[in-house]
Design a protein around this motif. Structure first.
Motif, PDB file in Angstrom:
ATOM      1  N   PHE A 168      40.689  23.419  44.949  1.00  0.00           N
ATOM      2  CA  PHE A 168      41.328  23.103  44.545  1.00  0.00           C
ATOM      3  C   PHE A 168      41.033  23.206  42.735  1.00  0.00           C
ATOM      4  CE2 PHE A 168      43.515  20.282  40.904  1.00  0.00           C
ATOM      5  CZ  PHE A 168      45.108  20.847  40.911  1.00  0.00           C
ATOM      6  N   VAL A 169      39.859  22.838  42.861  1.00  0.00           N
ATOM      7  CA  VAL A 169      39.127  22.912  41.298  1.00  0.00           C
ATOM      8  C   VAL A 169      38.772  24.198  40.580  1.00  0.00           C
ATOM      9  CG1 VAL A 169      37.151  22.335  39.909  1.00  0.00           C
ATOM     10  CG2 VAL A 169      38.240  20.044  41.286  1.00  0.00           C
ATOM     11  N   ASP A 170      37.931  25.051  42.048  1.00  0.00           N
ATOM     12  CA  ASP A 170      37.485  26.064  41.483  1.00  0.00           C
ATOM     13  C   ASP A 170      38.488  27.059  41.875  1.00  0.00           C
ATOM     14  OD1 ASP A 170      35.052  25.406  41.858  1.00  0.00           O
ATOM     15  OD2 ASP A 170      35.276  25.607  44.705  1.00  0.00           O
ATOM     16  N   ASN A 171      39.758  27.173  41.813  1.00  0.00           N
ATOM     17  CA  ASN A 171      40.964  27.799  41.719  1.00  0.00           C
ATOM     18  C   ASN A 171      41.952  27.542  42.355  1.00  0.00           C
ATOM     19  OD1 ASN A 171      42.619  30.064  41.461  1.00  0.00           O
ATOM     20  ND2 ASN A 171      40.900  31.833  43.669  1.00  0.00           N
ATOM     21  N   PRO A 172      42.932  26.699  42.000  1.00  0.00           N
ATOM     22  CA  PRO A 172      43.682  26.262  42.209  1.00  0.00           C
ATOM     23  C   PRO A 172      45.360  27.526  42.857  1.00  0.00           C
ATOM     24  CG  PRO A 172      43.799  25.742  40.151  1.00  0.00           C
ATOM     25  CD  PRO A 172      42.757  26.544  40.050  1.00  0.00           C
ATOM     26  N   LEU A 173      44.950  28.709  41.862  1.00  0.00           N
ATOM     27  CA  LEU A 173      45.976  29.539  42.591  1.00  0.00           C
ATOM     28  C   LEU A 173      46.045  30.229  43.611  1.00  0.00           C
ATOM     29  CD1 LEU A 173      46.615  31.182  38.865  1.00  0.00           C
ATOM     30  CD2 LEU A 173      47.736  28.737  39.706  1.00  0.00           C
ATOM     31  N   ALA A 174      44.895  30.248  44.449  1.00  0.00           N
ATOM     32  CA  ALA A 174      44.290  30.385  45.560  1.00  0.00           C
ATOM     33  C   ALA A 174      45.594  30.295  46.341  1.00  0.00           C
ATOM     34  CB  ALA A 174      42.506  30.191  45.249  1.00  0.00           C
ATOM     35  N   PHE A 175      45.584  31.105  47.544  1.00  0.00           N
ATOM     36  CA  PHE A 175      46.729  30.010  48.618  1.00  0.00           C
ATOM     37  C   PHE A 175      45.173  29.496  49.899  1.00  0.00           C
ATOM     38  CE2 PHE A 175      49.308  33.768  47.889  1.00  0.00           C
ATOM     39  CZ  PHE A 175      50.266  33.124  47.925  1.00  0.00           C
ATOM     40  N   PRO A 176      45.850  28.606  50.294  1.00  0.00           N
ATOM     41  CA  PRO A 176      44.819  27.620  51.368  1.00  0.00           C
ATOM     42  C   PRO A 176      43.989  28.480  51.752  1.00  0.00           C
ATOM     43  CG  PRO A 176      46.968  27.237  51.726  1.00  0.00           C
ATOM     44  CD  PRO A 176      46.498  28.213  50.447  1.00  0.00           C
ATOM     45  N   THR A 177      42.207  28.212  52.800  1.00  0.00           N
ATOM     46  CA  THR A 177      42.585  29.364  53.136  1.00  0.00           C
ATOM     47  C   THR A 177      42.242  28.250  55.291  1.00  0.00           C
ATOM     48  OG1 THR A 177      40.384  27.762  53.599  1.00  0.00           O
ATOM     49  CG2 THR A 177      40.356  30.188  52.636  1.00  0.00           C
ATOM     50  N   SER A 178      43.128  27.298  55.179  1.00  0.00           N
ATOM     51  CA  SER A 178      43.137  26.888  56.415  1.00  0.00           C
ATOM     52  C   SER A 178      44.635  25.483  56.225  1.00  0.00           C
ATOM     53  CB  SER A 178      42.105  26.324  57.549  1.00  0.00           C
ATOM     54  OG  SER A 178      41.483  25.225  56.995  1.00  0.00           O
ATOM     55  N   TYR A 203      36.226   8.042  36.594  1.00  0.00           N
ATOM     56  CA  TYR A 203      36.019   9.308  36.641  1.00  0.00           C
ATOM     57  C   TYR A 203      35.988  10.523  36.629  1.00  0.00           C
ATOM     58  CZ  TYR A 203      32.248   6.540  33.611  1.00  0.00           C
ATOM     59  OH  TYR A 203      31.950   4.723  33.086  1.00  0.00           O
ATOM     60  N   SER A 204      36.736   9.956  37.811  1.00  0.00           N
ATOM     61  CA  SER A 204      37.781  12.006  39.113  1.00  0.00           C
ATOM     62  C   SER A 204      38.851  11.187  38.848  1.00  0.00           C
ATOM     63  CB  SER A 204      36.352  11.730  39.596  1.00  0.00           C
ATOM     64  OG  SER A 204      36.386  10.937  40.454  1.00  0.00           O
ATOM     65  N   VAL A 205      38.997  12.241  39.803  1.00  0.00           N
ATOM     66  CA  VAL A 205      40.433  12.485  40.645  1.00  0.00           C
ATOM     67  C   VAL A 205      40.341  12.904  41.729  1.00  0.00           C
ATOM     68  CG1 VAL A 205      43.112  12.406  39.990  1.00  0.00           C
ATOM     69  CG2 VAL A 205      41.624  12.558  38.337  1.00  0.00           C
ATOM     70  N   ASP A 206      41.218  12.329  42.403  1.00  0.00           N
ATOM     71  CA  ASP A 206      41.296  13.418  44.023  1.00  0.00           C
ATOM     72  C   ASP A 206      42.313  13.971  44.124  1.00  0.00           C
ATOM     73  OD1 ASP A 206      39.972  14.189  46.113  1.00  0.00           O
ATOM     74  OD2 ASP A 206      39.896  12.131  47.518  1.00  0.00           O
ATOM     75  N   TYR A 207      42.293  14.930  43.458  1.00  0.00           N
ATOM     76  CA  TYR A 207      43.955  16.286  43.432  1.00  0.00           C
ATOM     77  C   TYR A 207      44.151  16.165  44.778  1.00  0.00           C
ATOM     78  CZ  TYR A 207      42.181  16.219  37.990  1.00  0.00           C
ATOM     79  OH  TYR A 207      41.812  16.389  37.360  1.00  0.00           O
ATOM     80  N   SER A 208      43.665  17.432  45.642  1.00  0.00           N
ATOM     81  CA  SER A 208      44.906  17.356  46.727  1.00  0.00           C
ATOM     82  C   SER A 208      45.536  16.211  47.376  1.00  0.00           C
ATOM     83  CB  SER A 208      43.298  18.098  47.400  1.00  0.00           C
ATOM     84  OG  SER A 208      42.612  18.705  47.095  1.00  0.00           O
ATOM     85  N   PRO A 209      44.233  15.656  47.704  1.00  0.00           N
ATOM     86  CA  PRO A 209      44.918  13.550  48.433  1.00  0.00           C
ATOM     87  C   PRO A 209      46.111  13.238  47.517  1.00  0.00           C
ATOM     88  CG  PRO A 209      43.837  13.201  48.691  1.00  0.00           C
ATOM     89  CD  PRO A 209      42.932  14.472  47.945  1.00  0.00           C
TER      90      PRO A 209
END
Length: 272
Positions: free
Chosen positions: A38-48, A233-239
């Motif tokens: 998600f951090v690398d490319n939030p606009l990309a479709f999930p691979t799985s 210091y961080s956020v677990d974005y996907s969950p």
């Protein structure tokens, strides 16, 4: 020429629909990714497509307890708002007391005051009285903030209900109380459904007021339970995205079931 204008209109509406749906679709896509992807490319479709994020969100948010808290607060608040605002609107329309106009305009004026203006004094007063951190106080606040708009809405609808219907009931020996609940209230179904959806959306998704009132973790609603994904210091974005989807689904289902009544209520309100 007419067909061309119709085609342009249709394309414009679909583009507008896509613009409104894009944030929701983005959350859905990223709920199936790992946080790193998600951090690398939030606009990309999930691979799985994996439901690990949903399982993690269910556990971290303590979803069952938060869901029950949100459900209780929302249902009870909406029921109280609908009941009291409909009865108040009826009283202001049918009883020609001089004080009624004053009360009605005071309620209208209260709707113009932003919550941010009064939230700090409100929390300080209730905090000094030791009344915070209870669902009861939160219900009381939601009722106070929701009734003015409900009264305003019901007031306009009840003015359009012929008084002859009530006179016929009075002739038959019906009481004022019985007449309201058996004759007037069923006629208000479109506006009731509209207010139910608007109030559910407001209370279910509200973050600010519960964050000021509900301090203990066991009292947290679903929006507050997203704290579980934030660390220093961080956020677990996907969950977090998965948790947001799980929070949205109940309200989305409610809207899909009541959309015809909502459109009818808005249309009749515009005509009145």
């Amino acid at each position: 020429m007419v067909e061309r204008q119709s085609w342009i209109k249709s394309i414009s509406l679909y583009l507008l629909l896509l613009a409104f749906l894009f944030p929701f679709l983005l959350i859905v896509m990223n709920s199936f990714k790992k946080t790193q992807y998600f951090v690398d490319n939030p606009l990309a479709f999930p691979t799985s497509f994996s439901f690990d994020n949903y399982i993690s969100a269910f556990k971290s948010m303590q979803f069952p307890q938060a869901f029950v808290n949100s459900l209780l607060i929302t249902v009870i608040s909406v029921l109280i708002i609908i009941l009291f605002s409909s009865m108040t609107g009826y009283l202001l329309v049918r009883f020609k007391w001089k004080v009624n106009n004053v009360l009605f305009y005071v309620m209208l004026a209260s709707m113009t005051i932003p919550f941010q203006v009064i939230m700090i004094p409100l929390v300080m007063i209730y905090g000094n009285m030791g009344l915070l951190n209870t669902k009861t106080i939160l219900l009381f606040m939601y009722t106070g903030f929701g009734i003015p708009f409900g009264v305003f809405t019901f007031h306009g609808f009840i003015k359009g209900v012929p008084y002859e219907l009530e006179e016929s009931a009075f002739i038959e020996g019906s009481s004022r109380f019985n007449t309201f609940f058996r004759i007037i209230l069923p006629l208000l179904k479109p506006v009731i459904v509209t207010l139910v959806v608007l109030d559910v959306l407001w209370i279910w998704n509200d973050y600010l007021l519960p964050s000021l009132v509900l301090l203990s973790p066991e009292h947290r609603t679903l929006p507050l339970s997203t704290f579980a994904f934030f660390s220093s210091y961080s956020v677990d974005y996907s969950p977090l995205m998965a948790g947001l989807i799980m929070t949205i689904i109940p309200v989305l289902v409610l809207y899909l079931f009541l959309q015809k009544q909502i459109i009818k209520g808005i249309t009749e309100g515009a005509l009145k």
